[in-house]
Design an enzyme around this catalytic site. Structure first.
Site, PDB file in Angstrom:
ATOM      1  CB  CYS A  98      28.371  -5.144 -22.314  1.00 39.60           C
ATOM      2  SG  CYS A  98      29.281  -6.589 -21.782  1.00 39.60           S
ATOM      3  CG  ASP A 320      24.781 -29.546 -19.386  1.00 36.39           C
ATOM      4  OD1 ASP A 320      25.560 -28.977 -18.599  1.00 36.39           O
ATOM      5  OD2 ASP A 320      24.340 -28.997 -20.413  1.00 36.39           O
ATOM      6  CB  CYS A 347      28.959 -24.362 -16.537  1.00 37.26           C
ATOM      7  SG  CYS A 347      27.591 -24.569 -15.403  1.00 37.26           S
TER       8      CYS A 347
HETATM    9  N1  SAH Z   1      21.557 -29.588 -21.013  1.00 36.07           N
HETATM   10  C1  SAH Z   1      20.841 -28.345 -21.133  1.00 36.07           C
HETATM   11  C2  SAH Z   1      20.653 -27.623 -19.812  1.00 36.07           C
HETATM   12  C3  SAH Z   1      21.820 -27.553 -18.877  1.00 36.07           C
HETATM   13  S1  SAH Z   1      21.664 -26.411 -17.536  1.00 36.07           S
HETATM   14  C4  SAH Z   1      21.500 -27.443 -22.167  1.00 36.07           C
HETATM   15  O1  SAH Z   1      22.636 -27.663 -22.581  1.00 36.07           O
HETATM   16  O2  SAH Z   1      20.855 -26.478 -22.574  1.00 36.07           O
HETATM   17  C5  SAH Z   1      21.155 -27.364 -16.214  1.00 36.07           C
HETATM   18  C6  SAH Z   1      19.679 -27.713 -16.225  1.00 36.07           C
HETATM   19  O3  SAH Z   1      19.429 -28.531 -15.060  1.00 36.07           O
HETATM   20  C7  SAH Z   1      18.702 -26.534 -16.109  1.00 36.07           C
HETATM   21  O4  SAH Z   1      17.762 -26.618 -17.147  1.00 36.07           O
HETATM   22  C8  SAH Z   1      18.025 -26.720 -14.727  1.00 36.07           C
HETATM   23  O5  SAH Z   1      16.656 -26.320 -14.732  1.00 36.07           O
HETATM   24  C9  SAH Z   1      18.147 -28.213 -14.545  1.00 36.07           C
HETATM   25  N2  SAH Z   1      18.171 -28.705 -13.146  1.00 36.07           N
HETATM   26  C10 SAH Z   1      18.702 -28.123 -12.042  1.00 36.07           C
HETATM   27  N3  SAH Z   1      18.600 -28.931 -10.984  1.00 36.07           N
HETATM   28  C11 SAH Z   1      18.013 -30.075 -11.407  1.00 36.07           C
HETATM   29  C12 SAH Z   1      17.655 -31.286 -10.770  1.00 36.07           C
HETATM   30  N4  SAH Z   1      17.880 -31.493  -9.474  1.00 36.07           N
HETATM   31  N5  SAH Z   1      17.066 -32.257 -11.514  1.00 36.07           N
HETATM   32  C13 SAH Z   1      16.828 -32.068 -12.838  1.00 36.07           C
HETATM   33  N6  SAH Z   1      17.146 -30.930 -13.502  1.00 36.07           N
HETATM   34  C14 SAH Z   1      17.720 -29.941 -12.792  1.00 36.07           C
END
Ligand code: SAH
Length: 392
Positions: A98, A320, A347
């Protein structure tokens, strides 16, 4: 830094033999420069009312950027197949190579497919709920070169598992670890809850912005390391840390943003729902001797509400969230905590717009909006937004 980068035209109808069926790369037949212009226009339309949208930061080499590759396995008359589901269906488009995936990862997936017959490993059949191998996920570290292979199985028993691991690592000695993930359910989720380490340590190591990380099979990690470093650098710029601040990294994953910020702040606290990611984050704090970094395993919204109730404060909040965005519990508590700056990484630009509407009506002003092209060839776009408390 150059922003809208010139690239040739790496798209190519002729370059991707799967584009008609696959549907993963919605923009593949548009020249890269045009893709960037299109995303810029979309972001301006969606977010322009909150402030100026800076020129999108594209990639110099927008190919093979995905360092996490997933292939679904199935069976056709000729034998086992692997690839991705055809758009809006559960038919598998057989993919060998890919354009956006890491090349080594694709080679490993092909090798798994080729080994199946001699090891008498059956691929899973969704219709009958029979067979064993459902998916293969490969993660490659850009910095260390370490590679993790995850074999997602319908049941925990892999026939001749040690010989299988031997055969695969003989073909690809660069593999650092192989993990069996057990996913017994009929579900659209790729990974199940249980991991069994078959070879190596069960995790790989990588580094971003000079900070070292370990990551486990279940932990979220950005897929495009080149653009992630740019994204995080922009986020740090917007946070304007001086070394004195108390910082929150909400939805922190394995603690990437928190630990990049730890060297520039008095204290950082990360909050994340996934247990395995929090375990990685704590381990990562130790590795980087960040004694001012702490991690909590909880729902970010609930935790924020409790923090606001306790009357605690924070100077800077990084957030995030997943594509679905944040929730009102979280946002209203952030506004109660009243940090002087919020850095929102997203995102999902639609949910970002929704959440900006709330924040700008509740005491915050947008200072900067920076799109970063984390997913060339696709319609997705990452955006980082800096917000400031009004009156600060
Ligand atoms: N900031 C990190 C991850 C971002 S992705 C980076 O840049 O790598 C979003 C993250 O939010 C994921 O790890 C997911 O497990 C977490 N997540 C999803 N819902 C959530 C919630 N209600 N409370 C806390 N974390 C959560």
């Amino acid at each position: 830094m150059k922003t809208v980068r010139k690239a040739g035209n790496p798209t190519a109808k002729k370059g991707c033999p799967y584009m008609k069926k696959c549907g993963g790369c919605q923009y593949i037949d548009i020249p890269y420069e045009k893709q960037l212009q299109q995303k810029q226009a979309e972001m301006k339309k969606l977010l322009g009312k909150y402030g100026k949208v800076e020129p999108i930061i594209g990639m110099e080499e927008p190919k093979h950027y995905r360092h996490k590759v997933h292939a679904v396995f199935g069976y056709e008359k000729g034998g086992p197949v692997s690839g991705i589901y055809e758009e809006k269906s559960h038919r598998i488009v057989k993919i060998d190579r890919c354009m956006i995936e890491h090349e080594k990862a694709d080679e490993i997936i092909l090798s798994v497919r080729n080994l199946l017959k001699s090891f008498k490993i059956r691929t899973y059949d969704e219709k009958t709920d029979m067979g064993l191998l459902k998916h293969v996920v490969v993660r490659v570290s850009k910095m260390t070169g370490q590679i993790m292979v995850i074999l997602v199985l319908r049941s925990p028993i892999l026939p001749s598992k040690n010989n299988f691991a031997k055969a695969l690592t003989k073909l690809h000695p660069e593999i650092s670890t192989i993990v069996i993930n057990v996913n017994e359910k009929r579900t659209t989720m790729v990974l199940g809850k249980r991991d069994i380490v078959l070879y190596g340590k069960g995790y790989i190591e990588d580094s971003l912005c000079g900070v070292q990380f370990r990551l486990s099979p279940q932990s979220f990690y950005q897929v495009n390391p080149v653009q992630t470093e740019i994204l995080y650098a922009k986020a740090m710029e917007m946070a304007r840390l001086t070394g004195k601040e108390t910082v929150i990294d909400a939805y922190c994953g394995i603690g990437t943003i928190a630990l990049v910020a730890a060297g520039k702040a008095a204290k950082v606290v990360g909050v994340e729902l996934n247990k395995e990611a929090v375990r990685d984050a704590k381990e990562n704090a130790k590795r980087n001797r960040a004694s001012n970094a702490f991690f909590v395993c909880q729902d970010a919204g609930k935790w924020m509400v409790e923090m606001a109730q306790r009357g605690e404060s924070a100077d800077v909040v990084f957030m995030d969230p997943p594509r679905s965005g944040s929730d009102e519990a979280f946002l209203s508590s952030v506004c109660k905590l009243a940090p002087s700056r919020i850095v929102y990484i997203s995102c999902g630009p639609d949910t970002l717009a929704r959440d900006l509407e709330y924040l700008t009506k509740n005491g915050y002003r947008v200072e900067k909006i920076q799109p970063v092209d984390m997913f060339p060839m696709t319609a997705h776009c990452e955006v980082v937004v800096g917000l400031k408390k009004t009156g600060c």
